[in-house]
Design a protein around this motif. Structure first.
Motif, PDB file in Angstrom:
ATOM      1  N   LEU A  13      25.961  17.427  45.111  1.00  0.00           N
ATOM      2  CA  LEU A  13      24.940  18.471  45.105  1.00  0.00           C
ATOM      3  C   LEU A  13      23.972  18.279  43.941  1.00  0.00           C
ATOM      4  O   LEU A  13      22.755  18.483  44.096  1.00  0.00           O
ATOM      5  N   CYS A  14      24.496  17.895  42.764  1.00  0.00           N
ATOM      6  CA  CYS A  14      23.609  17.642  41.623  1.00  0.00           C
ATOM      7  C   CYS A  14      22.638  16.494  41.936  1.00  0.00           C
ATOM      8  O   CYS A  14      21.443  16.550  41.594  1.00  0.00           O
ATOM      9  N   TYR A  15      23.161  15.465  42.579  1.00  0.00           N
ATOM     10  CA  TYR A  15      22.323  14.315  42.934  1.00  0.00           C
ATOM     11  C   TYR A  15      21.205  14.746  43.884  1.00  0.00           C
ATOM     12  O   TYR A  15      20.036  14.374  43.700  1.00  0.00           O
ATOM     13  N   LYS A  16      21.531  15.522  44.904  1.00  0.00           N
ATOM     14  CA  LYS A  16      20.536  15.916  45.901  1.00  0.00           C
ATOM     15  C   LYS A  16      19.521  16.903  45.328  1.00  0.00           C
ATOM     16  O   LYS A  16      18.347  16.897  45.727  1.00  0.00           O
ATOM     17  N   VAL A  17      19.973  17.773  44.373  1.00  0.00           N
ATOM     18  CA  VAL A  17      19.010  18.654  43.708  1.00  0.00           C
ATOM     19  C   VAL A  17      17.972  17.819  42.973  1.00  0.00           C
ATOM     20  O   VAL A  17      16.775  18.118  42.993  1.00  0.00           O
ATOM     21  N   LEU A  18      18.423  16.736  42.332  1.00  0.00           N
ATOM     22  CA  LEU A  18      17.514  15.850  41.609  1.00  0.00           C
ATOM     23  C   LEU A  18      16.613  15.080  42.561  1.00  0.00           C
ATOM     24  O   LEU A  18      15.372  15.093  42.425  1.00  0.00           O
ATOM     25  N   ARG A  19      17.202  14.388  43.553  1.00  0.00           N
ATOM     26  CA  ARG A  19      16.461  13.455  44.406  1.00  0.00           C
ATOM     27  C   ARG A  19      15.666  14.144  45.516  1.00  0.00           C
ATOM     28  O   ARG A  19      14.564  13.698  45.857  1.00  0.00           O
ATOM     29  N   HIS A  20      16.202  15.208  46.077  1.00  0.00           N
ATOM     30  CA  HIS A  20      15.548  15.840  47.222  1.00  0.00           C
ATOM     31  C   HIS A  20      14.669  17.021  46.826  1.00  0.00           C
ATOM     32  O   HIS A  20      13.588  17.208  47.379  1.00  0.00           O
ATOM     33  N   LEU A  21      15.183  17.837  45.876  1.00  0.00           N
ATOM     34  CA  LEU A  21      14.428  19.029  45.490  1.00  0.00           C
ATOM     35  C   LEU A  21      13.611  18.820  44.222  1.00  0.00           C
ATOM     36  O   LEU A  21      12.759  19.645  43.905  1.00  0.00           O
ATOM     37  N   HIS A  22      13.903  17.723  43.481  1.00  0.00           N
ATOM     38  CA  HIS A  22      13.253  17.470  42.191  1.00  0.00           C
ATOM     39  C   HIS A  22      13.421  18.660  41.255  1.00  0.00           C
ATOM     40  O   HIS A  22      12.539  19.004  40.460  1.00  0.00           O
ATOM     41  N   GLY A  23      14.617  19.283  41.367  1.00  0.00           N
ATOM     42  CA  GLY A  23      14.903  20.480  40.568  1.00  0.00           C
ATOM     43  C   GLY A  23      15.546  20.141  39.235  1.00  0.00           C
ATOM     44  O   GLY A  23      16.013  19.035  38.992  1.00  0.00           O
ATOM     45  N   ASN A  24      15.538  21.133  38.352  1.00  0.00           N
ATOM     46  CA  ASN A  24      16.142  21.000  37.030  1.00  0.00           C
ATOM     47  C   ASN A  24      17.347  21.937  36.963  1.00  0.00           C
ATOM     48  O   ASN A  24      17.219  23.152  37.099  1.00  0.00           O
ATOM     49  N   ILE A  25      18.534  21.361  36.775  1.00  0.00           N
ATOM     50  CA  ILE A  25      19.777  22.146  36.775  1.00  0.00           C
ATOM     51  C   ILE A  25      20.046  22.694  35.372  1.00  0.00           C
ATOM     52  O   ILE A  25      19.970  21.965  34.391  1.00  0.00           O
ATOM     53  N   HIS A  26      20.389  23.992  35.304  1.00  0.00           N
ATOM     54  CA  HIS A  26      20.742  24.559  33.996  1.00  0.00           C
ATOM     55  C   HIS A  26      22.106  25.234  34.013  1.00  0.00           C
ATOM     56  O   HIS A  26      22.522  25.831  33.011  1.00  0.00           O
TER      57      HIS A  26
END
Length: 876
Positions: free
Chosen positions: A828-841
């Motif tokens: 899920l962390c990978y897809k947030v980065l690659r697909h959503l271009h999101g920043n996880i906090h």
């Protein structure tokens, strides 16, 4: 003093220094000890005491005159010193008595500066007196061994007759019944060291001459001394058979020899025993050392035999004396007060005023008085009372004011009280409606453990609470600085929090633990209407069928509980799952903490809810079983309590560690959420490294990873330069290394491009090692696990996925699946980065009811709308 001549009258010692006098007289006393005379025990201990006390009296008079203190003052002897029974290794038990305030008293400070805070007195006199200061008001607070020591209070220097006033104050304030129970612990059935058979008191390999000999005898003496709180010497003079006292004095004589033969002065052991008092087999072979060198072998053999025979005889006699005295007192029934309504007998406590024909309220009062005495004094109730005072109590027992007294009583075990009451059919149901159905019901813990019913489990929670209060109280009493203990900078102690509750809040916690499943709450009604819940959850509460708003009314109108205490109890029962729910619902951000603190209303109610929750989950779902949840609960409590303490400096630990204001400015960029929570304790561990990263130019992340412990939680801490995909780098390496995650908190210092992240390793996985930390550092430097080629190695994502906005600009990605979460967090962390271009906090992972729950908290780029992001998530 006593039969020893005054120092001034001794030839050659009149003008000597006190230490020279002391050493000369002690040498003479030691010579008496090493003589073959076995009948001079009283003379030896009296003279040895007089040596010390004469010097003390001269010192006290000299200091009193030099200082010019104009208030009543005395120096007195206590315990064995007060009985004039000092032996070579005896403590010098003395008291400074004041009819004045002790705190800040300059004369008291002057005296203790010489005796306690320096070696001045020892250097001048050759011994160290154990001086404790007391004022008249302290006498009402004496208890246990300290009160017992004051039985033999004797004046040493008392120009104003203050010792008599202290004794009178004790007589008017002490509890004779409690004191009898204390001293009779040396008697039949209560003294763990009193031999129960001839085989024990005839042992030659170990004999504690103080506990098994002298103190056993004194247990009988003190029992006789209680009436009028008389000095032991008065009782000695009244003994019917002089052989009893002679046996005691012979043991004193032997103790002097053993002490001197040992030649040591070792510290007291944890159980209160002294190594010098324990005779071993070799000691029983050593008595011929008292004979002169000219003694024949036959003389030595006969002498040793005679001494051993007299020791065995003395042991038998002092035991018989103590048992006889205490046994007679128990046989006639020792009353708690002048009305003697509650007495103690050989079989335990008994109520002698209960009338079977009296109204239910009077019978209930008698029954609960008996329970209260048992709880307060730690004495069992005579089993015959099950068919006496408690006979048929399930038909007539009702709430009376003594019920509240059970919950407010600070001493003893409330759990033990209810354990006794559980033997009486229907009795607890009469006091706590719904209890019997609750006690026999089945819920998740009973199904899992398959041993005890819920009634027993609820008593174990009360036991846990009692231990927490006692341990927390001991912490505060032994703390050098109470301010430092309570500043929360050095961690959160549930035991200390329990001890900080006032009487009303503590009583409310106890009552809530006892009754939390009995009234019907809104949660209970919602559970009944939810067919998806298992039966043990749908029907596991509300057993009285009485609404919460009505349930506690009899406790107020008849049971003696103040309305404020019952209001706190209702709050605790209503919010019994509040900490768990809030802690599991994401992270403890400022809005959530503010709302939770406002819901509690004040610091004491917040503390009561925390203490209640901790005791309620002390075994089941404890911090040892679900450490990540309890980490969140502790942090929520810590942040919430700071709401009631404005002005708290959350960077104090860093300041104490020597960080400058400029350095603190950089680290403070991590924000209030970091510095107000539990993670701030680890700021100093990574602070220097983060400052080093901030001062460097270029893109080298220079990461630092380390395993840290926080209570029962095990964390992987990571300090690095922040960049998109950092969370995926770390979670990917954690997964690849074979670990699972319970949760993670990711903090960013945006203005300085820094990240400080903490990952809670799941307790079901292997224990993390520093090798994991090194691998994570390498993964960050190499930007591993975030390239396009890594997508084909991701775990499959199936189950329920949702993306919601939790507040403006902040989103939560939730994933529920019956599968194991290993690998899913990274995917899920990978897809947030690659697909959503999101920043996880932030992220959290947990398992409950056979389901895995993952929540990832993130922000989206400005050009990414929520509807479009949801479409992308749906395609995963």
């Amino acid at each position: 003093m006593h039969d020893f001549p005054s120092i001034a009258a001794l030839p050659g010692l009149r003008d000597a220094e006190p230490r020279a006098i002391y050493e000369a007289l002690i040498r003479e006393n030691n010579a008496l000890i090493f003589s073959p005379d076995l009948d001079n025990g009283r003379r030896i201990v009296t003279q040895r005491t007089a040596i010390h006390m004469s010097l003390m009296a001269q010192w006290a008079e000299r200091e009193h005159r030099a200082f010019g203190y104009d208030r009543p003052f005395a120096v007195a002897a206590l315990g064995g010193t007060g009985r004039a029974e000092m032996t070579p290794c005896s403590d010098t038990d003395l008291a400074l008595l004041f009819d004045d305030e002790i705190e800040g008293n300059p004369f008291r400070e002057r005296l203790q500066a010489q005796t306690l805070h320096s070696g001045e007195f020892f250097a001048r006199h050759g011994f160290t007196p154990g001086l404790q200061p007391f004022q008249l008001e302290d006498m009402a607070r004496l208890e246990g061994k300290q009160l017992n020591a004051f039985i033999d209070l004797s004046p040493i220097y008392d120009p104003s007759g203050l010792v008599d006033r202290f004794r009178e104050r004790i007589r008017s304030t002490f509890d004779p019944f409690e004191h009898f129970l204390e001293v009779s612990r040396f008697g039949p059935g209560r003294n763990k060291v009193m031999p129960s058979s001839a085989l024990e008191f005839e042992r030659l390999d170990q004999f504690d001459i103080k506990l098994e000999g002298l103190r056993t005898f004194l247990g009988g003496i003190w029992t006789l001394a209680i009436e009028g709180f008389r000095h032991s010497r008065e009782v000695y003079a009244e003994l019917e058979d002089p052989r009893d006292l002679e046996a005691y004095e012979f043991l004193l004589r032997i103790r002097c020899f053993i002490h001197l033969r040992r030649g040591t002065r070792l510290p007291e052991k944890a159980d209160g025993t002294h190594p010098e008092d324990l005779l071993n087999f070799n000691d029983f072979l050593s008595f011929d050392e008292l004979l002169p060198e000219t003694a024949t072998e036959s003389d030595r053999r006969e002498f040793s035999h005679d001494v051993r025979s007299r020791i065995l005889s003395a042991r038998r006699r002092v035991i018989a004396f103590a048992r006889g005295v205490i046994g007679r007192e128990l046989q006639r029934g020792r009353g708690r007060n002048r009305s003697r309504s509650v007495i103690v007998e050989p079989g335990g406590l008994r109520h002698v005023g209960a009338d079977p024909g009296a109204p239910a309220s009077e019978r209930s009062s008698a029954a609960l008085q008996l329970l209260l005495c048992s709880q307060r004094y730690g004495v069992t109730i005579n089993p015959s009372e099950l068919e006496g005072t408690f006979d048929g109590a399930g038909d007539w027992l009702e709430p009376v004011p003594e019920l509240a007294a059970l919950f407010y009583e600070p001493r003893g075990s409330l759990a033990a009280t209810f354990e006794f009451l559980s033997q009486v059919e229907g009795a607890e149901e009469r006091l706590f409606p719904g209890h019997d159905r609750f006690a026999s019901s089945i819920e998740a813990r009973v199904l899992f453990e398959r041993n005890w019913c819920r009634g027993t489990l609820s008593r174990r929670k009360l036991e846990a609470l009692q231990r927490q209060v006692e341990e927390g109280t001991a912490m505060m009493e032994s703390a050098v600085s109470s301010e430092r203990l309570l500043d929360y900078e050095h961690g959160l102690s549930p035991t200390l929090e329990a001890a900080l509750l006032d009487a009303d809040h503590l009583a409310a916690v106890k009552l809530a633990l006892k009754t939390k499943r009995l009234p019907v709450t809104e949660d209970d009604l919602q559970a009944l209407d939810d067919p998806t819940l298992p039966p043990e959850e749908r029907y596991g509460s509300g057993f009285s069928k009485i609404p919460l708003a009505e349930y506690y009314t009899p406790f107020r109108t008849r049971g003696g509980f103040p309305p404020e205490t019952l209001a706190i109890t209702g709050f605790l029962v209503t919010n019994r799952r509040a900490f768990k729910r809030v802690a599991e619902d994401g992270f403890n951000d400022d809005d959530k903490v503010a709302s939770f603190a406002a819901h509690c209303g004040d610091e004491q109610r917040l503390r009561a809810l925390f203490v209640f929750t901790y005791a309620d989950r002390f075994e089941w779902e404890s911090e040892f079983i679900v450490p990540s949840r309890w980490f969140n609960i502790r942090e929520l409590y810590l942040k919430a309590i700071q709401r009631f303490r404005p002005g708290h400096d959350s960077t104090k630990a860093l300041r104490d560690a020597g960080y400058t204001e400029a350095e603190l400015a950089v680290l403070s960029d991590f924000g209030l959420d970091f510095f107000s929570g539990m993670y701030r304790r680890h700021a100093a561990r990574f602070g220097s490294h983060l400052l080093g990263i901030a001062s460097r130019s270029g893109n080298d992340p220079s990461p630092k990873a380390a395993i840290v412990r926080d209570g029962t939680a095990t964390l992987l801490g990571v300090a690095a330069r922040d960049f998109p995909g950092l969370a995926a780098c770390i979670t990917g390496e954690i997964w690849k290394s074979g670990y699972s995650l319970a949760q993670a908190n990711l903090f960013s210092a945006i203005n300085h491009g820094l990240a400080l992240d903490f990952f809670h390793v799941s307790p079901s996985g292997p224990a993390p090692s520093e090798d994991l930390a090194r691998r994570v550092e390498h993964a960050i430097r190499a930007h591993q696990h975030i390239g396009p080629e890594d997508e084909r190695h991701l775990a499959d994502i199936d189950g329920e996925l949702s993306l919601d906005e939790v507040r403006p600009g902040q989103y939560r990605l939730r994933h529920n699946t019956p599968k194991d979460t290993a690998g899913l967090v990274y995917a899920l962390c990978y897809k947030v980065l690659r697909h959503l271009h999101g920043n996880i906090h932030g992220l959290k992972s947990q398992v409950a009811r056979g389901q895995s729950f993952i929540s990832i908290y993130l922000s989206l780029p400005p050009d990414q709308s929520l509807p479009r992001a949801r479409q992308l998530v749906a395609a995963w």
